[in-house]
Design a protein around this motif. Structure first.
Motif, PDB file in Angstrom:
ATOM      1  N   VAL A 160       0.852  -1.200   0.000  1.00 24.59           N
ATOM      2  CA  VAL A 160       0.000   0.000   0.000  1.00 24.59           C
ATOM      3  C   VAL A 160       0.885   1.247   0.000  1.00 24.59           C
ATOM      4  CG1 VAL A 160      -1.775   1.269   1.291  1.00 24.59           C
ATOM      5  CG2 VAL A 160      -1.823  -1.237   1.233  1.00 24.59           C
ATOM      6  N   ALA A 161       0.504   2.251  -0.792  1.00 23.69           N
ATOM      7  CA  ALA A 161       1.263   3.514  -0.830  1.00 23.69           C
ATOM      8  C   ALA A 161       1.036   4.286   0.469  1.00 23.69           C
ATOM      9  CB  ALA A 161       0.809   4.361  -2.010  1.00 23.69           C
ATOM     10  N   PRO A 162       2.064   4.992   0.966  1.00 27.21           N
ATOM     11  CA  PRO A 162       1.928   5.739   2.224  1.00 27.21           C
ATOM     12  C   PRO A 162       0.719   6.677   2.238  1.00 27.21           C
ATOM     13  CG  PRO A 162       4.220   5.682   1.576  1.00 27.21           C
ATOM     14  CD  PRO A 162       3.446   5.050   0.444  1.00 27.21           C
ATOM     15  N   ALA A 163       0.448   7.333   1.125  1.00 32.82           N
ATOM     16  CA  ALA A 163      -0.658   8.301   1.087  1.00 32.82           C
ATOM     17  C   ALA A 163      -2.020   7.632   1.268  1.00 32.82           C
ATOM     18  CB  ALA A 163      -0.631   9.075  -0.225  1.00 32.82           C
ATOM     19  N   ASP A 164      -2.081   6.313   1.102  1.00 27.23           N
ATOM     20  CA  ASP A 164      -3.349   5.587   1.259  1.00 27.23           C
ATOM     21  C   ASP A 164      -3.504   4.958   2.641  1.00 27.23           C
ATOM     22  OD1 ASP A 164      -4.235   6.118  -1.364  1.00 27.23           O
ATOM     23  OD2 ASP A 164      -3.046   4.440  -2.152  1.00 27.23           O
ATOM     24  N   CYS A 165      -2.576   5.294   3.557  1.00 33.02           N
ATOM     25  CA  CYS A 165      -2.611   4.711   4.904  1.00 33.02           C
ATOM     26  C   CYS A 165      -3.168   5.699   5.922  1.00 33.02           C
ATOM     27  CB  CYS A 165      -1.193   4.319   5.356  1.00 33.02           C
ATOM     28  SG  CYS A 165      -0.435   3.036   4.348  1.00 33.02           S
ATOM     29  N   LEU A 166      -3.852   5.157   6.919  1.00 31.45           N
ATOM     30  CA  LEU A 166      -4.289   5.945   8.072  1.00 31.45           C
ATOM     31  C   LEU A 166      -3.700   5.299   9.320  1.00 31.45           C
ATOM     32  CD1 LEU A 166      -6.060   8.193   9.352  1.00 31.45           C
ATOM     33  CD2 LEU A 166      -7.874   6.476   9.551  1.00 31.45           C
ATOM     34  N   VAL A 167      -2.938   6.094  10.096  1.00 33.39           N
ATOM     35  CA  VAL A 167      -2.302   5.589  11.310  1.00 33.39           C
ATOM     36  C   VAL A 167      -3.128   6.010  12.519  1.00 33.39           C
ATOM     37  CG1 VAL A 167      -0.215   5.767  12.745  1.00 33.39           C
ATOM     38  CG2 VAL A 167      -0.011   5.662  10.241  1.00 33.39           C
ATOM     39  N   VAL A 168      -3.179   5.145  13.552  1.00 32.91           N
ATOM     40  CA  VAL A 168      -3.807   5.498  14.825  1.00 32.91           C
ATOM     41  C   VAL A 168      -2.723   5.448  15.901  1.00 32.91           C
ATOM     42  CG1 VAL A 168      -5.663   5.022  16.454  1.00 32.91           C
ATOM     43  CG2 VAL A 168      -5.945   4.409  14.039  1.00 32.91           C
ATOM     44  N   GLU A 169      -2.483   6.577  16.560  1.00 33.08           N
ATOM     45  CA  GLU A 169      -1.356   6.723  17.483  1.00 33.08           C
ATOM     46  C   GLU A 169      -1.772   7.457  18.751  1.00 33.08           C
ATOM     47  OE1 GLU A 169       1.632   6.230  18.305  1.00 33.08           O
ATOM     48  OE2 GLU A 169       2.446   5.080  16.633  1.00 33.08           O
ATOM     49  N   ASP A 170      -1.122   7.131  19.869  1.00 37.01           N
ATOM     50  CA  ASP A 170      -1.424   7.843  21.112  1.00 37.01           C
ATOM     51  C   ASP A 170      -0.235   8.627  21.657  1.00 37.01           C
ATOM     52  OD1 ASP A 170       0.095   5.627  21.894  1.00 37.01           O
ATOM     53  OD2 ASP A 170      -0.831   5.608  23.872  1.00 37.01           O
ATOM     54  N   SER A 171       0.899   8.643  20.950  1.00 31.93           N
ATOM     55  CA  SER A 171       2.053   9.381  21.468  1.00 31.93           C
ATOM     56  C   SER A 171       2.562  10.378  20.419  1.00 31.93           C
ATOM     57  CB  SER A 171       3.191   8.423  21.839  1.00 31.93           C
ATOM     58  OG  SER A 171       3.825   7.931  20.670  1.00 31.93           O
ATOM     59  N   GLY A 187      -4.920  10.987  16.237  1.00 31.09           N
ATOM     60  CA  GLY A 187      -4.403  10.947  17.596  1.00 31.09           C
ATOM     61  C   GLY A 187      -5.467  10.414  18.531  1.00 31.09           C
ATOM     62  N   TYR A 188      -5.110   9.372  19.283  1.00 30.82           N
ATOM     63  CA  TYR A 188      -6.041   8.746  20.233  1.00 30.82           C
ATOM     64  C   TYR A 188      -5.774   9.350  21.606  1.00 30.82           C
ATOM     65  CZ  TYR A 188      -8.194   4.888  22.907  1.00 30.82           C
ATOM     66  OH  TYR A 188      -8.943   4.117  23.765  1.00 30.82           O
ATOM     67  N   THR A 189      -6.787  10.028  22.147  1.00 30.96           N
ATOM     68  CA  THR A 189      -6.545  10.910  23.290  1.00 30.96           C
ATOM     69  C   THR A 189      -6.913  10.303  24.642  1.00 30.96           C
ATOM     70  OG1 THR A 189      -8.734  11.920  23.035  1.00 30.96           O
ATOM     71  CG2 THR A 189      -6.894  12.949  21.852  1.00 30.96           C
ATOM     72  N   ALA A 190      -7.050   8.983  24.721  1.00 31.13           N
ATOM     73  CA  ALA A 190      -7.440   8.375  25.998  1.00 31.13           C
ATOM     74  C   ALA A 190      -6.450   8.699  27.112  1.00 31.13           C
ATOM     75  CB  ALA A 190      -7.590   6.867  25.846  1.00 31.13           C
ATOM     76  N   LEU A 191      -5.155   8.702  26.800  1.00 29.38           N
ATOM     77  CA  LEU A 191      -4.143   8.938  27.833  1.00 29.38           C
ATOM     78  C   LEU A 191      -3.312  10.188  27.608  1.00 29.38           C
ATOM     79  CD1 LEU A 191      -2.636   5.364  28.394  1.00 29.38           C
ATOM     80  CD2 LEU A 191      -4.126   6.635  29.935  1.00 29.38           C
ATOM     81  N   MET A 192      -3.376  10.740  26.414  1.00 26.92           N
ATOM     82  CA  MET A 192      -2.459  11.838  26.061  1.00 26.92           C
ATOM     83  C   MET A 192      -3.259  13.121  25.841  1.00 26.92           C
ATOM     84  SD  MET A 192       0.708  12.668  25.403  1.00 26.92           S
ATOM     85  CE  MET A 192       1.532  11.073  25.324  1.00 26.92           C
ATOM     86  N   PRO A 193      -2.789  14.253  26.390  1.00 31.99           N
ATOM     87  CA  PRO A 193      -3.494  15.510  26.132  1.00 31.99           C
ATOM     88  C   PRO A 193      -3.588  15.781  24.624  1.00 31.99           C
ATOM     89  CG  PRO A 193      -1.816  15.806  27.828  1.00 31.99           C
ATOM     90  CD  PRO A 193      -1.621  14.428  27.253  1.00 31.99           C
ATOM     91  N   PRO A 194      -4.790  16.113  24.114  1.00 32.26           N
ATOM     92  CA  PRO A 194      -4.976  16.289  22.674  1.00 32.26           C
ATOM     93  C   PRO A 194      -4.021  17.308  22.065  1.00 32.26           C
ATOM     94  CG  PRO A 194      -7.067  16.502  23.856  1.00 32.26           C
ATOM     95  CD  PRO A 194      -6.025  16.276  24.878  1.00 32.26           C
ATOM     96  N   GLN A 195      -3.714  18.359  22.825  1.00 36.39           N
ATOM     97  CA  GLN A 195      -2.866  19.412  22.237  1.00 36.39           C
ATOM     98  C   GLN A 195      -1.461  18.922  21.916  1.00 36.39           C
ATOM     99  OE1 GLN A 195      -4.515  19.540  25.091  1.00 36.39           O
ATOM    100  NE2 GLN A 195      -3.287  20.349  26.801  1.00 36.39           N
ATOM    101  N   ARG A 196      -0.981  17.913  22.666  1.00 37.97           N
ATOM    102  CA  ARG A 196       0.363  17.380  22.361  1.00 37.97           C
ATOM    103  C   ARG A 196       0.344  16.599  21.050  1.00 37.97           C
ATOM    104  NH1 ARG A 196       3.490  14.418  27.020  1.00 37.97           N
ATOM    105  NH2 ARG A 196       5.141  14.567  25.449  1.00 37.97           N
ATOM    106  N   LEU A 197      -0.789  15.916  20.766  1.00 37.58           N
ATOM    107  CA  LEU A 197      -0.890  15.148  19.524  1.00 37.58           C
ATOM    108  C   LEU A 197      -1.110  16.081  18.340  1.00 37.58           C
ATOM    109  CD1 LEU A 197      -3.032  12.211  20.924  1.00 37.58           C
ATOM    110  CD2 LEU A 197      -0.575  12.228  20.450  1.00 37.58           C
ATOM    111  N   THR A 198      -1.890  17.123  18.551  1.00 42.72           N
ATOM    112  CA  THR A 198      -2.113  18.108  17.490  1.00 42.72           C
ATOM    113  C   THR A 198      -0.803  18.833  17.170  1.00 42.72           C
ATOM    114  OG1 THR A 198      -4.375  18.392  18.259  1.00 42.72           O
ATOM    115  CG2 THR A 198      -3.502  20.103  16.813  1.00 42.72           C
ATOM    116  N   ALA A 199      -0.065  19.189  18.219  1.00 44.82           N
ATOM    117  CA  ALA A 199       1.211  19.888  18.005  1.00 44.82           C
ATOM    118  C   ALA A 199       2.188  19.028  17.204  1.00 44.82           C
ATOM    119  CB  ALA A 199       1.824  20.280  19.351  1.00 44.82           C
ATOM    120  N   ALA A 200       2.107  17.716  17.389  1.00 41.96           N
ATOM    121  CA  ALA A 200       3.005  16.809  16.656  1.00 41.96           C
ATOM    122  C   ALA A 200       2.551  16.617  15.211  1.00 41.96           C
ATOM    123  CB  ALA A 200       3.080  15.461  17.367  1.00 41.96           C
ATOM    124  N   GLY A 201       1.323  17.067  14.892  1.00 41.99           N
ATOM    125  CA  GLY A 201       0.882  16.999  13.497  1.00 41.99           C
ATOM    126  C   GLY A 201      -0.286  16.067  13.226  1.00 41.99           C
ATOM    127  N   ALA A 202      -0.982  15.625  14.274  1.00 38.41           N
ATOM    128  CA  ALA A 202      -2.133  14.731  14.057  1.00 38.41           C
ATOM    129  C   ALA A 202      -3.129  15.390  13.107  1.00 38.41           C
ATOM    130  CB  ALA A 202      -2.800  14.400  15.390  1.00 38.41           C
TER     131      ALA A 202
END
Ligand SMILES: [Mg+2]
Length: 216
Positions: A160-171, A187-202
């Motif tokens: 699969v080409a990278p552009a066709d992938c969706l990743v689910v991450e919590d860090s 960004g999965y926000t169960a344990l991580m503040p959403p703003q940290r995931l957004t800042a990383a580029g979620a």
């Protein structure tokens, strides 16, 4: 967007390993004379696969850890996992639903295969994730997230080409890795503040795993 592959992080996304791992890590650091709360352990170490513990102890306490710290900590965590590890809420249902809909998915984790295998077996997720769908940083010469190598390897292995992938991450490190690989990432926000995931580029956020099913 119609993604052709969903790539899941493991720790904290599919298996509820982080509270146990960080309870033991923070307890062990405290025992060694470096008082660390559970919250501090999450803040400093979540998503780092234990690699910068030595650096944080040096920076915060001007201290050093025993040479066998990582190995002994892993032993303690493994022992605890055998007693108490479970899947994250709805992980089993969501993986089952992806299979039912015929949407390809896989797992990509910075952890070693032995760790991943133990967690999947204990959490009861192994039927959803046969070995050909499980990728570890060990498969890319130990180069873990935030480098893109592991995600690129998983996508290429499944054609699969990278552009066709969706990743689910919590860090944040996992989000950085996905973006560096040219992939969208929830960004999965169960344990991580959403703003940290957004800042990383979620590129999106979910509070609960079933929300994923509406985004693909
Ligand atoms: Mg994680």
């Amino acid at each position: 967007m119609a993604y052709k592959l969903v790539i899941f992080d493991n720790d904290g996304v599919l298996v509820d390993s982080e509270p146990t791992a960080h309870r033991i890590l923070s307890g062990y650091l405290t025992e060694l004379g470096y008082p660390t709360t559970l919250e501090e352990s999450f803040h400093y170490f979540l998503g780092n696969a234990g690699r910068n513990v030595h650096q944080v102890v040096a920076d915060r306490y001007r201290g050093t850890l025993p040479e066998d710290f990582t190995a002994r900590c892993h032993d303690r965590v493994f022992a605890a996992f055998r007693e108490e590890l479970a899947a994250t809420p709805d992980a089993d249902t969501v993986l089952g639903e992806l299979r039912r809909r015929g949407i390809p998915y896989c797992l990509a984790s910075s952890s070693d295969h032995a760790w991943i295998d133990l967690t999947l077996d204990r959490a009861g997720l192994r039927p959803h994730l046969p070995t050909e769908l499980v990728f570890s940083a060990q498969d890319v010469n130990g180069v873990g997230k935030p480098a893109p190598d592991l995600f690129l390897h998983a996508a290429a292995s499944l054609g699969v080409a990278p552009a066709d992938c969706l990743v689910v991450e919590d860090s944040p490190n996992g989000v950085l890795a996905a973006r560096a690989a040219g992939m969208d990432v929830l960004g999965y926000t169960a344990l991580m503040p959403p703003q940290r995931l957004t800042a990383a580029g979620a590129t999106g956020l979910i509070e609960r795993l079933p929300e994923l099913l509406d985004r693909i």
